[in-house]
Motif scaffolding. Structure first.
Motif, short mmCIF file in Angstrom:
data_model
loop_
_atom_site.label_atom_id
_atom_site.label_comp_id
_atom_site.label_asym_id
_atom_site.label_seq_id
_atom_site.Cartn_x
_atom_site.Cartn_y
_atom_site.Cartn_z
N UNK A 48 0.85 -1.19 0.00
CA UNK A 48 0.00 0.00 0.00
C UNK A 48 0.89 1.24 0.00
N UNK A 49 0.74 2.11 -0.98
CA UNK A 49 1.59 3.30 -1.12
C UNK A 49 0.72 4.54 -1.11
N UNK A 50 0.89 5.42 -0.12
CA UNK A 50 0.12 6.66 -0.09
C UNK A 50 0.52 7.50 -1.32
N UNK A 51 -0.44 7.77 -2.18
CA UNK A 51 -0.13 8.51 -3.40
C UNK A 51 0.21 9.96 -3.06
N UNK A 52 1.39 10.39 -3.55
CA UNK A 52 1.88 11.75 -3.29
C UNK A 52 1.33 12.71 -4.33
N UNK A 53 0.20 13.32 -4.05
CA UNK A 53 -0.36 14.25 -5.03
C UNK A 53 -1.39 15.17 -4.39
N UNK A 54 -1.51 16.36 -4.92
CA UNK A 54 -2.52 17.33 -4.49
C UNK A 54 -3.88 16.83 -4.99
N UNK A 55 -4.88 16.68 -4.09
CA UNK A 55 -6.20 16.20 -4.56
C UNK A 55 -6.75 17.03 -5.71
N UNK A 56 -6.46 18.35 -5.71
CA UNK A 56 -7.00 19.22 -6.76
C UNK A 56 -6.31 18.96 -8.10
N UNK A 57 -5.16 18.29 -8.06
CA UNK A 57 -4.48 17.93 -9.31
C UNK A 57 -5.03 16.60 -9.83
N UNK A 58 -5.27 15.66 -8.89
CA UNK A 58 -5.69 14.32 -9.32
C UNK A 58 -7.14 14.27 -9.77
N UNK A 59 -8.05 14.78 -8.94
CA UNK A 59 -9.48 14.55 -9.21
C UNK A 59 -9.93 14.97 -10.62
#
Ligand code: SF4
Length: 427
Positions: free
Chosen positions: A370-381
């Motif tokens: 399990x790897x916590x994804x390193x990203x801004x939610x506003x970039x991913x969604x």
């Protein structure tokens, strides 16, 4: 019904203008979707976690009537935690964005809250974090070891590259190359056949900055084999891993890796040779299985093609190739795991969980990292399709994997599985 006191609930904490941590006990802490954080989703902030200010995001919470409130800018910014390997985030932080907000750096932001005067984080322990904790990476000792090693092997560019990663990025696997222990890094590829939304070594879009520089040269078979043998011959629980955050896709250099594996195994039978890959090329991997690769870790964010394609933006391959690579690994006796990029609200939805369980059964994967994804939610969604199933939560996802795929280990990092005996072709 007795009047509920705000402090009976996990409450809002935030980053103060002077860099401290403030608390607002009158406001219930919330997650990214505005839902209150429940006590059962929180653990005390663990050793090795760091707190991160979220600039241009106002701290927000719910009052006793359930009304949402954001703290004024003058109070400070929203706060999140960055977790050490060994912990899996279960909730994204809640906040109110300011109109002029810019993308956040690529980190794995986890929701935090206060509770009876202590700091808590929305996470669960899913593996032993000990070997990844910064207290095991003494920087002064590391600098000495790096200088000694580079002085002894001034020609080895691969070592010099990972010296940069160890000293400047504090990368644990690059550092282990110099501490001569556990899992060590080996980057080989400057190119990639995917364009992941959250790539940490290359970002093409305006305003998005990758936190690491990508490798700019191709190491030689000799440079790789020398570093590998030096590590595998002496390290405890030795793993030599191709495929690192500071490079593109290692399979683009599969012929080099194939020659290197054969050269390594002519000099040592000790330890595990592993590859972290997007598993896009089953043919190339079959050559590495035949050469003596012991284990592989395939990266994915989903077992559903539409989510996979939206995130990885693959060039010249499909998710079917990834599955085929894992099935061939099973048949060749290669220990396989997946690096499951975890993003609450995306992979913990009904349809994603069902597809993941079917994928594990079909491919014979042994370990889910399990790897916590390193990203801004506003970039991913905006860049991935919203899952159609109900969000069940990360804890439900982990429970489902344990229930539906009981033979699969759930953890956060690769295992020293040792030298493979079967299915290796003589050169
Ligand atoms: S596969 Fe790795 S290197 Fe390639 S784009 Fe994705 S994260 Fe970046």
């Amino acid at each position: 019904m007795p009047k509920i006191q705000a402090s009976e609930h996990p409450y809002v904490v935030y980053s103060t203008p002077d860099g401290g941590v403030g608390e607002r006990r009158a406001l219930r802490a919330i997650d990214y979707d505005g839902k209150p954080l429940e006590r059962g989703e929180l653990i005390p902030l663990p050793d090795g976690a760091t707190l991160s200010m979220m600039p241009q995001r106002l701290a927000a919470g719910l009052d006793l009537q359930g009304e949402r409130h954001a703290l004024a800018r003058s109070w400070g910014w929203a706060l999140a935690a960055l977790l050490p390997i060994g912990y899996t985030r279960v909730k994204l932080p809640g906040y109110t964005q300011t109109p002029d907000s810019e993308p956040l750096p690529f980190f794995g932001y986890a929701a935090v809250a206060g509770w009876r005067g202590r700091l808590y984080v929305a996470a669960v322990r899913t593996d032993d974090p000990e070997r990844w904790l910064s207290r095991n990476f003494d920087l002064t000792q590391l600098e000495t070891l790096v200088q000694q090693r580079l002085a002894a092997e001034p020609e080895n560019r691969m070592l010099a590259h990972h010296a940069h990663c160890a000293l400047d990025y504090h990368c644990p696997t690059a550092s282990n190359l110099f501490f001569s222990r556990w899992e060590a890094a080996c980057a080989v590829s400057g190119g990639c056949n995917a364009r992941c939304v959250g790539c940490i070594s290359k970002q093409e879009e305006e305003g998005l900055v990758s936190p690491q520089d990508r490798l700019t040269f191709t190491p030689s078979e000799q440079e790789i084999a020398d570093a590998a043998v030096a590590h595998l011959d002496v390290a405890d629980d030795a793993i030599f891993s191709f495929g690192q955050g500071c490079e593109g896709e290692p399979l683009l250099q599969f012929r080099l890796i194939e020659r290197a594996i054969r050269a390594i195994r002519q000099r040592t039978q000790r330890g595990t040779i592993n590859i972290n890959t997007n598993a896009s090329n089953p043919h190339a991997l079959s050559r590495l299985y035949a050469a003596g690769l012991d284990s592989l870790r395939a990266s994915t964010i989903s077992a559903r093609r539409e989510t996979y394609d939206a995130y990885y933006r693959p060039i010249g391959y499909t998710f079917e190739h990834v599955k085929q690579s894992l099935v061939l690994a099973r048949d060749a006796g290669v220990y396989s795991s997946i690096n499951l990029l975890c993003f609450p609200g995306l992979i913990d939805c009904e349809d994603e969980i069902a597809a993941l369980v079917a994928f594990l059964r079909e491919t014979g994967v042994r370990l889910v990292q399990l790897r916590n994804l390193n990203i801004d939610p506003e970039v991913l969604w905006p860049r991935v399709p919203k899952p159609s199933g109900r969000p069940l939560g990360m804890l439900a996802l982990i429970d489902a994997l344990r229930r539906e795929a009981p033979d699969v280990i759930i953890g956060n990092f690769s295992r020293p599985v040792g030298r493979r005996k079967e299915g290796i072709e003589a050169c």
